[in-house]
Design a protein around this motif. Structure first.
Motif, mmCIF file in Angstrom:
data_model
loop_
_atom_site.group_PDB
_atom_site.id
_atom_site.type_symbol
_atom_site.label_atom_id
_atom_site.label_comp_id
_atom_site.label_asym_id
_atom_site.label_seq_id
_atom_site.Cartn_x
_atom_site.Cartn_y
_atom_site.Cartn_z
ATOM 1 N N MET A 1 0.851 -1.194 0.000
ATOM 2 C CA MET A 1 0.000 0.000 0.000
ATOM 3 C C MET A 1 0.887 1.244 0.000
ATOM 4 S SD MET A 1 -3.248 -1.040 0.204
ATOM 5 C CE MET A 1 -3.830 0.627 0.368
ATOM 6 N N VAL A 2 0.704 2.090 -1.016
ATOM 7 C CA VAL A 2 1.423 3.359 -1.080
ATOM 8 C C VAL A 2 0.431 4.479 -0.783
ATOM 9 C CG1 VAL A 2 2.755 4.918 -2.528
ATOM 10 C CG2 VAL A 2 3.026 2.448 -2.802
ATOM 11 N N VAL A 3 0.753 5.300 0.188
ATOM 12 C CA VAL A 3 -0.114 6.417 0.569
ATOM 13 C C VAL A 3 0.531 7.698 0.053
ATOM 14 C CG1 VAL A 3 -1.256 7.627 2.456
ATOM 15 C CG2 VAL A 3 -0.836 5.155 2.623
ATOM 16 N N GLY A 4 -0.027 8.224 -1.027
ATOM 17 C CA GLY A 4 0.518 9.422 -1.650
ATOM 18 C C GLY A 4 0.985 9.134 -3.060
ATOM 19 N N ALA A 5 0.378 9.799 -4.048
ATOM 20 C CA ALA A 5 0.689 9.527 -5.455
ATOM 21 C C ALA A 5 1.515 10.639 -6.079
ATOM 22 C CB ALA A 5 -0.590 9.306 -6.245
ATOM 23 N N GLY A 6 2.511 11.119 -5.306
ATOM 24 C CA GLY A 6 3.515 12.010 -5.866
ATOM 25 C C GLY A 6 4.651 11.187 -6.440
ATOM 26 N N MET A 7 5.779 11.840 -6.696
ATOM 27 C CA MET A 7 6.876 11.156 -7.375
ATOM 28 C C MET A 7 7.491 10.043 -6.524
ATOM 29 S SD MET A 7 6.924 12.319 -10.398
ATOM 30 C CE MET A 7 5.135 12.347 -10.228
ATOM 31 N N ALA A 8 7.580 10.224 -5.213
ATOM 32 C CA ALA A 8 8.138 9.170 -4.348
ATOM 33 C C ALA A 8 7.234 7.946 -4.364
ATOM 34 C CB ALA A 8 8.308 9.692 -2.927
ATOM 35 N N GLY A 9 5.931 8.169 -4.163
ATOM 36 C CA GLY A 9 4.990 7.054 -4.120
ATOM 37 C C GLY A 9 4.862 6.336 -5.439
ATOM 38 N N VAL A 10 4.793 7.091 -6.526
ATOM 39 C CA VAL A 10 4.642 6.483 -7.850
ATOM 40 C C VAL A 10 5.865 5.648 -8.210
ATOM 41 C CG1 VAL A 10 4.521 7.020 -10.318
ATOM 42 C CG2 VAL A 10 2.994 8.186 -8.713
ATOM 43 N N SER A 11 7.059 6.159 -7.917
ATOM 44 C CA SER A 11 8.273 5.400 -8.248
ATOM 45 C C SER A 11 8.349 4.108 -7.447
ATOM 46 C CB SER A 11 9.522 6.253 -8.008
ATOM 47 O OG SER A 11 9.662 6.617 -6.652
ATOM 48 N N ALA A 12 7.915 4.133 -6.179
ATOM 49 C CA ALA A 12 7.927 2.926 -5.356
ATOM 50 C C ALA A 12 6.878 1.920 -5.827
ATOM 51 C CB ALA A 12 7.687 3.288 -3.890
ATOM 52 N N ALA A 13 5.673 2.402 -6.142
ATOM 53 C CA ALA A 13 4.616 1.515 -6.636
ATOM 54 C C ALA A 13 5.049 0.846 -7.930
ATOM 55 C CB ALA A 13 3.328 2.309 -6.843
ATOM 56 N N ASP A 14 5.642 1.632 -8.811
ATOM 57 C CA ASP A 14 6.145 1.140 -10.087
ATOM 58 C C ASP A 14 7.152 0.000 -9.877
ATOM 59 O OD1 ASP A 14 6.501 1.087 -12.813
ATOM 60 O OD2 ASP A 14 6.874 3.227 -12.985
ATOM 61 N N LYS A 15 8.095 0.236 -8.976
ATOM 62 C CA LYS A 15 9.169 -0.732 -8.733
ATOM 63 C C LYS A 15 8.627 -2.034 -8.152
ATOM 64 C CE LYS A 15 13.830 -0.913 -6.742
ATOM 65 N NZ LYS A 15 14.574 -0.916 -8.020
ATOM 66 N N CYS A 16 7.749 -1.921 -7.165
ATOM 67 C CA CYS A 16 7.223 -3.137 -6.527
ATOM 68 C C CYS A 16 6.303 -3.913 -7.473
ATOM 69 C CB CYS A 16 6.486 -2.779 -5.238
ATOM 70 S SG CYS A 16 7.582 -2.232 -3.908
ATOM 71 N N ALA A 17 5.503 -3.198 -8.257
ATOM 72 C CA ALA A 17 4.615 -3.885 -9.202
ATOM 73 C C ALA A 17 5.419 -4.614 -10.272
ATOM 74 C CB ALA A 17 3.668 -2.884 -9.845
#
Length: 443
Positions: A1-17
């Motif tokens: 679960m990523v809370v916050g869809a800024g650049m930090a959150g999006v890059s982490a979601a991208d990597k884990c997915a």
């Protein structure tokens, strides 16, 4: 679960997915975060208009007739929207295409491994908090009359009399735009030194250049209260014990930002936090809840509040979750800048910081206002201060004020990242004539 869809959150979601994890990301605001939608990117689009005006003024009498040249504010804002408007959908579609569940709504933690998004409950094995920052609350009467940077970037009309509260990035950058758009900006700063993160000698040069451009800086000045009037805002200012009431059409919050965490109910998850962000270890894991990580402005980390730092912190946090590792981000050689005209940049230590660490520092200062790269564009304010460790010949800090010096500082940042010596840098044969070709002489 990523809370916050800024650049930090999006890059982490991208990597884990991309590694096959089941990932969800949630934000109450449109996807993209502050930088892409409400900060760095749209701000610099507006700055382009100011660059054109200022560039023409500098060349007045040198071949350019700038009579009648002006900024059409409404068209400039429309140009900005041409960039920002597609961002949320593009980001959301890209994430969804990689299998990420894209959620919307207010978030609060309900336990150490659970959150509530609107009426829906979710549990997760790992959480990344990447909610960014929000304007610092101000407590004087009438503070609600201030607009923040988000609202400023959406102004349909730019009024003539604008007060910026606080002597930091936001106030200086916006004031430089306004001054070239026929407004009269005033910056007030409670302290005696604005832009405290930058070299004080170069800041004073920038202040003088700002005043020449039509920007007033009033130091040691605070607001007692603000009242709405029929023609604007009555602002009572206090300076050196003297009280004065003045009228402005707009008052803008530029007095700093704090992590945006207060609505998350982090206590319910056992996550320690304070006004500086989520308390994290060096590898960005919560000190009190191992399921939680934080990155970017939401994390109480050594990183500066910059988008590139948020991105690499998000990636490092994701990598540590994926691998069960404790990798620590590398913060060396990260440049920062205030995009005034000309821009003021920095990488590494300030002079006093280097001396406090016991470094035998060689300060190489250059007044570059008369150099070819400044003369070519008509700029009369430019300087550089580069700090060299005498023992190793390596750069420990670099401070630059001048046209296109935001690009020049990147070369110095790379040199610091790779531990290059000043002799190695001077051995580079640069394309001439470019701003980068000044580097050898600066060293």
């Amino acid at each position: 679960m990523v809370v916050g869809a800024g650049m930090a959150g999006v890059s982490a979601a991208d990597k884990c997915a991309s590694q096959g994890w089941k990932v969800a990301i949630v934000d109450a605001l449109p996807y993209g975060g502050t930088c892409a939608l409400r900060g760095c990117d749209p701000k610099k689009i507006l700055r382009r208009g100011a660059e054109i005006i200022d560039g023409a003024r500098l060349m007045r009498g040198k071949g350019i007739d700038d009579d009648g040249l002006s900024i059409n504010w409404a068209d400039l804002i429309k140009h900005k929207h041409g960039f920002t408007d597609p961002v949320p959908r593009n980001i959301e579609d890209r994430l969804a295409g990689k299998g990420v569940d894209t959620l919307h709504g207010l978030v609060r933690f309900t336990g150490s491994n659970s959150i509530q998004v609107g009426d829906s409950a979710y549990t997760g094995e790992h959480f990344l908090i990447a909610t960014g920052a929000r304007p610092r609350p101000l407590d004087f009467p009438g503070a609600t009359h201030l607009i923040d940077s988000t609202e400023f970037l959406d102004l349909g009309v730019l009024p003539p009399r604008i007060l910026f509260v606080g002597g930091g990035f936001v106030s200086f950058e916006f004031a430089h735009i306004c001054a070239r758009a026929n407004s009269t900006p005033v910056i007030i700063d409670r302290g005696s030194r604005p832009l405290k993160a930058f070299d004080p000698d170069l800041v004073e040069l920038l202040v003088a250049r700002s005043e020449a451009a039509g920007i007033a800086l009033e130091r040691g000045t605070s607001i007692e209260f603000i009242d709405k009037s029929a023609t604007g805002y009555q602002v009572r200012l206090v300076r050196a014990g003297q009280v004065e009431t003045r009228e402005f059409d707009l008052v803008v919050h530029g007095a700093g930002r704090i992590p945006d965490l207060s609505s998350l109910d982090l206590d319910a998850a056992g996550v320690a936090w304070n006004q500086h962000g989520v308390q994290v270890t060096g590898h960005l894991q919560s000190t009190t809840n191992p399921a939680v990580y934080a990155a970017g402005d939401a994390a109480n980390s050594p990183g500066m509040p910059l988008t590139p730092v948020a991105v690499f912190e998000g990636k490092v946090a994701a990598s540590n979750m994926l691998k069960g590792a404790t990798m620590v981000p590398d913060y060396a050689g990260v440049p920062t800048g205030v995009f005034t005209i000309p821009e003021l940049t920095r990488v590494g230590m300030l002079e006093h910081e280097a001396r406090e660490r016991g470094i035998d520092v060689d300060v190489r200062y250059s007044d570059t206002s008369g150099w070819y790269s400044s003369y070519r564009v008509g700029e009369t304010t430019a300087a550089a201060k580069i700090l060299i460790n005498r023992a190793s010949d390596q750069i420990v800090g670099a401070h630059l004020l001048g046209p296109d010096y935001g690009e020049l500082v990147n070369l110095l940042a790379l040199a610091m990242k790779l531990d290059l010596t000043s002799r190695q840098l001077k051995s580079m044969t640069a394309l001439y004539p470019t701003v980068g070709s000044d580097l050898g002489s600066l060293l």
